[in-house]
Design an enzyme around this catalytic site. Structure first.
Site, PDB file in Angstrom:
ATOM      1  N   LYS A 238      36.408  38.862  33.327  1.00  0.00           N
ATOM      2  CA  LYS A 238      35.645  39.427  34.466  1.00  0.00           C
ATOM      3  C   LYS A 238      36.593  40.107  35.441  1.00  0.00           C
ATOM      4  O   LYS A 238      36.349  41.246  35.862  1.00  0.00           O
ATOM      5  CB  LYS A 238      34.895  38.310  35.188  1.00  0.00           C
ATOM      6  CG  LYS A 238      34.330  38.689  36.555  1.00  0.00           C
ATOM      7  CD  LYS A 238      33.555  37.568  37.221  1.00  0.00           C
ATOM      8  CE  LYS A 238      34.416  36.618  37.985  1.00  0.00           C
ATOM      9  NZ  LYS A 238      34.788  37.082  39.342  1.00  0.00           N
ATOM     10  N   ASN A 239      37.696  39.439  35.792  1.00  0.00           N
ATOM     11  CA  ASN A 239      38.558  39.938  36.870  1.00  0.00           C
ATOM     12  C   ASN A 239      39.491  41.064  36.441  1.00  0.00           C
ATOM     13  O   ASN A 239      40.133  41.682  37.283  1.00  0.00           O
ATOM     14  CB  ASN A 239      39.321  38.783  37.505  1.00  0.00           C
ATOM     15  CG  ASN A 239      38.376  37.862  38.273  1.00  0.00           C
ATOM     16  OD1 ASN A 239      37.233  38.215  38.534  1.00  0.00           O
ATOM     17  ND2 ASN A 239      38.843  36.665  38.592  1.00  0.00           N
TER      18      ASN A 239
ATOM     19  N   CYS B 222      32.276  35.030  46.500  1.00  0.00           N
ATOM     20  CA  CYS B 222      32.185  33.591  46.716  1.00  0.00           C
ATOM     21  C   CYS B 222      32.617  33.200  48.135  1.00  0.00           C
ATOM     22  O   CYS B 222      33.643  33.675  48.628  1.00  0.00           O
ATOM     23  CB  CYS B 222      33.044  32.848  45.705  1.00  0.00           C
ATOM     24  SG  CYS B 222      32.374  32.961  44.038  1.00  0.00           S
TER      25      CYS B 222
ATOM     26  N   ARG C 245      38.544  35.513  53.578  1.00  0.00           N
ATOM     27  CA  ARG C 245      38.832  36.597  52.614  1.00  0.00           C
ATOM     28  C   ARG C 245      38.912  37.972  53.305  1.00  0.00           C
ATOM     29  O   ARG C 245      38.145  38.877  53.020  1.00  0.00           O
ATOM     30  CB  ARG C 245      37.807  36.603  51.493  1.00  0.00           C
ATOM     31  CG  ARG C 245      37.713  35.257  50.791  1.00  0.00           C
ATOM     32  CD  ARG C 245      36.754  35.279  49.649  1.00  0.00           C
ATOM     33  NE  ARG C 245      37.400  35.825  48.434  1.00  0.00           N
ATOM     34  CZ  ARG C 245      36.772  35.887  47.252  1.00  0.00           C
ATOM     35  NH1 ARG C 245      35.515  35.536  47.158  1.00  0.00           N
ATOM     36  NH2 ARG C 245      37.410  36.346  46.182  1.00  0.00           N
TER      37      ARG C 245
ATOM     38  N   ASP D 247      41.228  29.315  40.601  1.00  0.00           N
ATOM     39  CA  ASP D 247      39.885  29.382  40.004  1.00  0.00           C
ATOM     40  C   ASP D 247      39.591  28.210  39.079  1.00  0.00           C
ATOM     41  O   ASP D 247      38.441  27.997  38.698  1.00  0.00           O
ATOM     42  CB  ASP D 247      39.714  30.696  39.231  1.00  0.00           C
ATOM     43  CG  ASP D 247      39.699  31.886  40.152  1.00  0.00           C
ATOM     44  OD1 ASP D 247      39.807  33.025  39.658  1.00  0.00           O
ATOM     45  OD2 ASP D 247      39.619  31.683  41.379  1.00  0.00           O
TER      46      ASP D 247
ATOM     47  N   ARG E 214      27.204  34.954  37.323  1.00  0.00           N
ATOM     48  CA  ARG E 214      28.104  36.053  37.722  1.00  0.00           C
ATOM     49  C   ARG E 214      29.342  36.068  36.846  1.00  0.00           C
ATOM     50  O   ARG E 214      29.968  37.109  36.660  1.00  0.00           O
ATOM     51  CB  ARG E 214      28.524  35.893  39.193  1.00  0.00           C
ATOM     52  CG  ARG E 214      27.460  36.221  40.215  1.00  0.00           C
ATOM     53  CD  ARG E 214      28.031  36.169  41.623  1.00  0.00           C
ATOM     54  NE  ARG E 214      29.268  36.942  41.676  1.00  0.00           N
ATOM     55  CZ  ARG E 214      30.267  36.636  42.503  1.00  0.00           C
ATOM     56  NH1 ARG E 214      30.184  35.594  43.316  1.00  0.00           N
ATOM     57  NH2 ARG E 214      31.369  37.370  42.515  1.00  0.00           N
TER      58      ARG E 214
END
Ligand code: EPZ
Length: 427
Positions: free
Chosen positions: A25-26, A120, A125, A312, A404
């Protein structure tokens, strides 16, 4: 989109068998944004079928690009018809990675307007490093509340230093700098595998980026970028989640389509817990074998940027350690609010005390099924691991968070023997 569906999991079953990991995903999210830089069509393969990918493709289409699904996990993007440089609140609020459009659109069109991204709720952030980097490249960046507008007649290479090895800021500056005039050096760059994957994709399009994967990345600006075909790396966080689930349930699981070195810090930590982790070359690719003891040992964990222990995976690990033998201690060094899952775990019988960025986890005999919810993406992963371990039935809500980032979750877990089903709320 968010709804009231929930997962129902009967715990207590050791996971057994093999699971194949999907694309990262990232890595996929910034690579899809980077297609904006190309003059030609880009074909991206091994994309995971998850909500965040759907959202970023909606953003790219709304900007005017042609987006075509060519097959399972394969998308073709033709950016030639892009006619907007604005990512609206409605688009940006759904995912953190929308911020990559700041660097990509600025590099392509000399202007970009994005809204503070969603993502999230694990901390404040901010985007100050992103903005500092864009300004260093010569962009004028104006923040009006949540709207960030960047513009530049011309971007010029610069020497940039990040206080923290930020993944997002490193990738965003790579995107902006690869078409800047002259050389850019990013110091204290993030070294995550997805940073390397984005750099490899950009270089395939015609960029000149050296040093990705180290803490100094050198970029020589290039004018033109051509289309290409690229397959995204496997998702090391998805792989790590299944490794932890195997260890937490006393199971024996083979992880396929994975790059083992991306998981060295987790493998080492699991072995500290008494879990047997082996990497094998099965001729065509590498696999990771996880064989768990009856009860893992307690450990200490400090999350750090790659190659340290990944933040994570801190949350799923907390679940596994809830019934470990002894008292574990986790320090979350990356985000100031990444322990929301511990309150949900306590409702299942976990004994966890939080002191600021520290969690002390006293191993209990067992967890018990309960009605819980996902408070963010990896907290959702933590709840799934806990539910698989627990005695009895657990129902997990707020599935949109989980969807997600985890492709075909139920199917993969059922393939490992888990007793899990998705209940549609209106059923
Ligand atoms: C990326 O988030 C990932 N998200 C996160 O994964 C991951 O947890 C994180 O990197 C760390 O690995 C995506 O790739 C879409 P950072 P990002 O910039 O880029 C501070 C998941 O579960 N910081 O490396 O937001 C920041 O507040 C998600 O897949 C600033 O202060 O992370 C944090 O404390 C969750 N100013 C630290 O740096 C900035 O301008 C690391 O953040 C940028 C960051």
């Amino acid at each position: 989109m968010p709804n009231n569906d929930y997962l129902e999991i009967e715990g207590g079953v050791p996971l057994k068998g093999s699971v194949t990991i999907s694309g990262s995903k990232n890595a996929a999210l910034p690579i899809l944004c980077a297609c904006v830089l190309s003059d030609g069509k880009c074909r991206i393969e091994n994309l995971p079928d998850i909500e965040d990918i759907h959202r970023i493709l909606e953003i790219i289409a709304m900007l005017g690009a042609k987006v075509e699904q060519l097959g399972s996990g394969i998308i073709e993007i033709d950016p030639a018809t892009i006619d907007s440089h604005v990512v609206t609140y409605e688009m940006a609020s759904k995912l953190r990675a929308s911020y990559y459009m700041l660097g990509a659109l600025l590099a392509r069109f000399g202007k970009a307007e994005i809204n503070q991204p969603g993502g999230c709720p694990i901390g404040q952030r901010p985007m100050d490093f992103h903005i500092k980097g864009m300004r260093a490249l010569g962009a004028e960046v104006v923040e009006r509340g949540a709207v960030i507008t960047a513009s530049a007649e011309k971007l010029v290479g610069a020497d940039i230093y990040f206080d923290i090895a930020s993944v997002g800021a490193t990738i965003n500056i790579m995107l902006a700098a690869c078409r800047a005039e002259g050389r850019t050096t990013i110091n204290n760059a993030a070294r995550e595998p997805h940073v390397v994957d984005v750099a490899n994709f950009l270089n395939l399009m015609g960029a000149s980026i050296r040093g990705a994967g180290t803490d100094v990345i050198r970029i020589n600006g290039r004018e033109r970028f051509h289309g290409c075909t690229y397959a995204v790396i496997p998702d090391q966080i998805e792989a790590g989640t299944y490794m932890i689930a195997a260890a937490a349930t006393g199971g024996s699981v083979t992880i396929k389509n994975v790059i083992p070195t991306h998981l060295d810090s987790l493998s080492a930590k699991l072995m500290e817990c008494g879990v047997d982790v082996q990497t094998q070359d099965n001729g065509t690719d590498f696999v990771i074998q996880v064989n768990a003891p009856e009860r893992p040992r307690a450990v200490k964990i400090k999350t750090m940027p790659y190659p340290g222990f990944p933040t994570d995976l801190q949350q799923p690990m907390t679940s596994m350690l809830a019934t470990a033998d002894g008292v574990s201690d986790i320090t979350e060094n990356l985000f100031e609010n990444r322990f929301n899952h511990t309150a949900e775990l306590s409702r299942m019988g976990a004994d966890i005390v939080i002191y600021g960025r520290n969690a002390q986890i006293k191993g209990v005999e067992k967890l018990y099924g309960a009605d819980v919810c996902a408070t963010d993406l990896r907290a959702g992963a933590a709840m799934i691991v806990a539910a698989l371990m627990a005695e009895g039935t657990t129902r997990i809500r707020n599935l949109y968070y989980i969807d997600r980032g985890y492709e075909r979750l139920e199917e993969k877990l059922i393939g490992l023997g888990a007793r899990i089903k998705r209940i549609c709320a209106d059923e």
